[in-house]
Design an enzyme around this catalytic site. Structure first.
Site, short mmCIF file in Angstrom:
data_model
loop_
_atom_site.label_atom_id
_atom_site.label_comp_id
_atom_site.label_asym_id
_atom_site.label_seq_id
_atom_site.Cartn_x
_atom_site.Cartn_y
_atom_site.Cartn_z
N ALA A 67 0.81 -1.22 0.00
CA ALA A 67 0.00 0.00 0.00
C ALA A 67 0.85 1.27 0.00
O ALA A 67 0.75 2.11 -0.91
CB ALA A 67 -0.93 -0.02 1.20
N ARG A 72 -25.71 15.24 23.25
CA ARG A 72 -26.55 15.98 24.21
C ARG A 72 -26.29 15.50 25.63
O ARG A 72 -26.20 16.29 26.57
CB ARG A 72 -28.03 15.79 23.85
CG ARG A 72 -28.44 16.61 22.66
CD ARG A 72 -29.83 16.29 22.20
NE ARG A 72 -30.83 16.40 23.28
CZ ARG A 72 -32.12 16.16 23.09
NH1 ARG A 72 -32.56 15.79 21.89
NH2 ARG A 72 -32.97 16.29 24.08
N ARG A 103 4.06 1.01 -16.13
CA ARG A 103 4.11 2.44 -15.80
C ARG A 103 5.55 2.88 -15.47
O ARG A 103 5.76 3.83 -14.74
CB ARG A 103 3.18 2.72 -14.61
CG ARG A 103 1.72 2.43 -14.95
CD ARG A 103 0.90 2.28 -13.69
NE ARG A 103 0.91 3.49 -12.91
CZ ARG A 103 0.05 4.49 -13.04
NH1 ARG A 103 -0.90 4.39 -13.92
NH2 ARG A 103 0.15 5.57 -12.30
N ASN A 126 -2.12 4.14 2.62
CA ASN A 126 -2.38 4.69 1.28
C ASN A 126 -2.20 6.20 1.25
O ASN A 126 -1.63 6.75 0.30
CB ASN A 126 -3.79 4.31 0.82
CG ASN A 126 -3.82 2.88 0.30
OD1 ASN A 126 -3.33 2.61 -0.78
ND2 ASN A 126 -4.35 1.96 1.09
N TYR A 178 -31.73 13.24 8.19
CA TYR A 178 -32.72 12.40 8.88
C TYR A 178 -33.87 12.03 7.94
O TYR A 178 -34.41 12.89 7.25
CB TYR A 178 -33.31 13.13 10.10
CG TYR A 178 -34.64 12.54 10.49
CD1 TYR A 178 -34.72 11.24 10.99
CD2 TYR A 178 -35.83 13.25 10.30
CE1 TYR A 178 -35.95 10.65 11.29
CE2 TYR A 178 -37.07 12.67 10.61
CZ TYR A 178 -37.12 11.38 11.10
OH TYR A 178 -38.31 10.80 11.40
N CYS A 191 -6.69 -6.19 3.85
CA CYS A 191 -7.97 -5.93 4.51
C CYS A 191 -9.07 -6.86 4.00
O CYS A 191 -10.03 -7.14 4.71
CB CYS A 191 -8.42 -4.48 4.27
SG CYS A 191 -7.11 -3.27 4.47
C1 LIG Z 1 -6.31 -9.54 7.84
C2 LIG Z 1 -6.09 -8.06 7.78
C3 LIG Z 1 -7.19 -7.21 7.70
C4 LIG Z 1 -7.00 -5.84 7.65
N1 LIG Z 1 -8.10 -5.01 7.58
C5 LIG Z 1 -7.93 -3.67 7.51
C6 LIG Z 1 -9.06 -2.81 7.41
O1 LIG Z 1 -10.22 -3.27 7.36
N2 LIG Z 1 -8.84 -1.48 7.35
C7 LIG Z 1 -7.58 -0.93 7.37
O2 LIG Z 1 -7.43 0.29 7.29
N3 LIG Z 1 -6.49 -1.74 7.47
C8 LIG Z 1 -6.64 -3.09 7.54
N4 LIG Z 1 -5.55 -3.91 7.61
C9 LIG Z 1 -4.19 -3.30 7.71
C10 LIG Z 1 -3.63 -2.97 6.34
O3 LIG Z 1 -3.63 -4.12 5.52
C11 LIG Z 1 -2.20 -2.48 6.53
O4 LIG Z 1 -2.23 -1.36 7.38
C12 LIG Z 1 -1.57 -2.07 5.21
O5 LIG Z 1 -1.40 -3.17 4.38
C13 LIG Z 1 -0.20 -1.43 5.47
O6 LIG Z 1 0.41 -1.14 4.26
P1 LIG Z 1 1.99 -0.99 4.22
O7 LIG Z 1 2.32 -0.72 2.78
O8 LIG Z 1 2.46 -0.02 5.23
O9 LIG Z 1 2.57 -2.38 4.69
P2 LIG Z 1 2.36 -3.83 4.09
O10 LIG Z 1 1.05 -3.97 3.43
O11 LIG Z 1 2.71 -4.77 5.20
O12 LIG Z 1 3.47 -3.90 2.97
C14 LIG Z 1 4.83 -3.90 3.27
C15 LIG Z 1 5.52 -4.68 2.20
O13 LIG Z 1 6.93 -4.54 2.37
C16 LIG Z 1 7.54 -5.77 2.07
N5 LIG Z 1 8.84 -5.76 2.74
C17 LIG Z 1 9.08 -5.65 4.07
N6 LIG Z 1 10.41 -5.62 4.30
C18 LIG Z 1 11.01 -5.71 3.10
C19 LIG Z 1 12.36 -5.75 2.70
N7 LIG Z 1 13.35 -5.67 3.58
N8 LIG Z 1 12.64 -5.87 1.37
C20 LIG Z 1 11.63 -5.96 0.46
N9 LIG Z 1 10.33 -5.93 0.79
C21 LIG Z 1 10.02 -5.81 2.09
C22 LIG Z 1 6.58 -6.81 2.60
O14 LIG Z 1 6.77 -8.05 1.96
C23 LIG Z 1 5.23 -6.18 2.27
O15 LIG Z 1 4.71 -6.61 1.03
C24 LIG Z 1 -5.69 -5.29 7.67
C25 LIG Z 1 -4.59 -6.14 7.73
C26 LIG Z 1 -4.77 -7.51 7.79
C27 LIG Z 1 -3.58 -8.42 7.86
#
Ligand SMILES: Cc1cc2nc3c(=O)[nH]c(=O)nc-3n(C[C@H](O)[C@H](O)[C@H](O)COP(=O)(O)OP(=O)(O)OC[C@H]3O[C@@H](n4cnc5c(N)ncnc54)[C@H](O)[C@@H]3O)c2cc1C
Length: 461
Positions: A12, A450, A73, A313, A434, A46
């Site tokens: 993300a 309230r 891209r 995001n 409402y 998510c």
């Molecule tokens: C089951 C589940 C349900 C969720 N539901 C919600 C929800 O309903 N609403 C909400 O807001 N959030 C939700 N989340 C949380 C949300 O998915 C995360 O907050 C979001 O994915 C974070 O994005 P990010 O890019 O910071 O990290 P991540 O999505 O964890 O991505 C980090 C990426 O970095 C890569 N990486 C890490 N270290 C290295 C490295 N050294 N070299 C190369 N690559 C590396 C990893 O492989 C990973 O793909 C949920 C999470 C889970 C697990």
């Protein structure tokens, strides 16, 4: 002269940053290299509970953009490649191709750290046994689905009762499992106050889920074939054909720590408002966002670690704008989160009572019961709203809502009020929509406001 942007982490935050930078700068102006150690990019973790539960048909429905689409891209995305070192002094990263083991240094002019969070996996006997599953990645989701479809037996134990735990409980119920949720806390959903968590527990129990609170898991018991067969706590055993872990996450900042970058008290990277990593080591060339950073809580004024896709995001977009030559800032969060278990919606924003106390704030707390629609309108369902307001000033501090249809997104009104630093008195005058099918004439949020006004006037504790 062309610059090079290097991104660590292809989900993300990282790919939003890369994509936004690409919108602003051509490949001639900015080369973008992104490293992802996993098998997928830009996917929705998510959505995993809904895919596992069967509401979402295909894994690929959860993928917003594939590696090929990013490459089209002009983002040089290197999959299954892990960054193992950041050399901030020389402005370069060392990356390992996970298939061949080959390593190579790549120089950067600008670096984005978007390494996300690491799921907690307690060091317990049996934790790595087949049948024990995390749900962090699409590979995790697929492995769990394989177990669910390939294993006889219908008993599931979920360890942890945060939002991932309760969403997975729903998913497993959807698959026809008998579900037990084992939870360390006194009530599920520790992001709520315990009195609101109790409502979640009661509702989940009513759905046929066995809720075990105040219980510490001590081991996963295995059968002769090595598979998980039960979850043990200090005094009980819960038979399990499948075990799902939803215990929480920590910022994935080992690389950043080793590079000497500044981490906060929760282990997340510290950035300025433009999401640029603070301090002399980063030297103005490193940005970070998503689950690996700490964010400013606008209500308490403290740094917190909140792992949510909604923030990741936004961070990515802001970082991409800044590294692409634009200007954007992330002011902070008010701590809004929503989830659901079956038809029960759970929402929170702002401070819980214990957060308010920790921040040294004195407050009045009120709880009201109302309905999702006008009482006479078919389908009206109960909704409980808890509201905290600062003593004397009446400033809104937090709202929690548990109820059926419409409970979750109602919290957005409170999130806006918190961001605007409104008082509960000001909230009572909000011109909310409402009509009988949507709310009672006094929306539940207004009823709570309230009551909070009265409590503040009375000097409520
Ligand atoms: C089951 C589940 C349900 C969720 N539901 C919600 C929800 O309903 N609403 C909400 O807001 N959030 C939700 N989340 C949380 C949300 O998915 C995360 O907050 C979001 O994915 C974070 O994005 P990010 O890019 O910071 O990290 P991540 O999505 O964890 O991505 C980090 C990426 O970095 C890569 N990486 C890490 N270290 C290295 C490295 N050294 N070299 C190369 N690559 C590396 C990893 O492989 C990973 O793909 C949920 C999470 C889970 C697990």
């Amino acid at each position: 002269m062309s610059e090079r942007l290097v991104v660590i982490g292809g989900d993300a935050a990282g790919m939003s940053a890369a994509s936004q930078a690409r919108r602003l700068k051509s490949p001639q102006e900015l080369e973008i290299v992104a490293f992802e150690r996993g098998n997928f990019t830009s996917f929705s973790a998510c959505g995993i509970p809904y895919w596992v539960g069967g509401d979402v048909a295909e894994r690929d429905d959860l993928i917003a953009r594939t590696p090929e689409e990013h490459r089209e891209r002009s983002i040089d995305l290197r999959m299954r490649t892990e960054v193992v070192e950041i050399d901030a002094r020389e402005r370069r990263v060392r990356a390992r191709d996970l298939a061949s083991g080959a390593e190579e240094w790549t120089a950067y002019d600008k670096l984005v750290i978007a390494t996300g969070a690491r799921p907690l996996r307690p060091d317990l006997p049996g934790i790595d046994a087949p049948g024990v599953h995390g749900v962090q990645t699409l590979d995790d989701g697929q492995a769990l689905l394989d177990t669910l479809t390939g294993t006889p037996g219908r008993r599931a134990v979920v360890i942890g009762a945060g939002y991932i735990g309760v969403e997975m409980a729903e998913a497993l119920i959807g698959r026809g499992y008998e579900v037990t949720v084992v939870n360390r806390g006194k009530e599920p959903m520790s992001t709520l106050d315990p009195d609101m968590g109790r409502l979640v527990r009661e509702a989940m129990t009513g759905m046929g889920i066995t809720m075990v609170n105040d219980a510490e898991v001590t081991k996963i018991l295995t059968a002769d074939d090595g598979r998980a067969r039960a979850v043990a706590t200090e005094d009980r055993e819960f038979p399990a054909d499948v075990v799902v872990l939803g215990i929480g996450v920590r910022p994935e900042t080992a690389l950043a720590r080793a590079a000497g970058l500044p981490l906060g008290e929760h282990g997340g990277l510290l950035t300025d408002l433009a999401m640029r990593v603070r301090g002399p080591v980063a030297d103005g060339a490193i940005w970070a966002g998503g689950d690996c950073v700490e964010v400013l809580d606008l209500v308490s004024g403290r740094e917190r670690h909140i792992a949510l896709g909604t923030h990741a995001n936004k961070h990515g977009q802001i970082i991409g704008s800044n590294v692409g030559g634009g200007y954007a800032t992330f002011p902070g969060v008010v701590g809004t989160a929503v989830s659901k278990v079956c038809d029960l919606e759970i929402a929170r924003t702002g401070l819980r009572e214990k957060d308010a106390r920790a921040a040294g704030l004195q407050y009045a707390a009120v709880t009201i019961e109302s309905t999702s629609r006008a009482g006479y309108y078919p389908g009206a369902a109960l909704m409980t709203v808890k509201m905290l307001a600062e003593r004397r000033t009446g400033r809104l501090l937090g709202v929690q809502i548990v109820g059926r249809e419409g409970a979750a997104k109602r919290v957005d009104v409170a999130a806006v009020a918190l961001t605007a630093r409104m008082t509960v008195e000001q909230m009572t005058a909000l011109d909310l929509g409402y009509a009988p099918p949507f709310s009672p004439v006094w929306d539940p949020v207004l009823v709570a406001a309230r009551k909070a006004v009265s409590a503040v006037r009375a000097g409520g504790a």
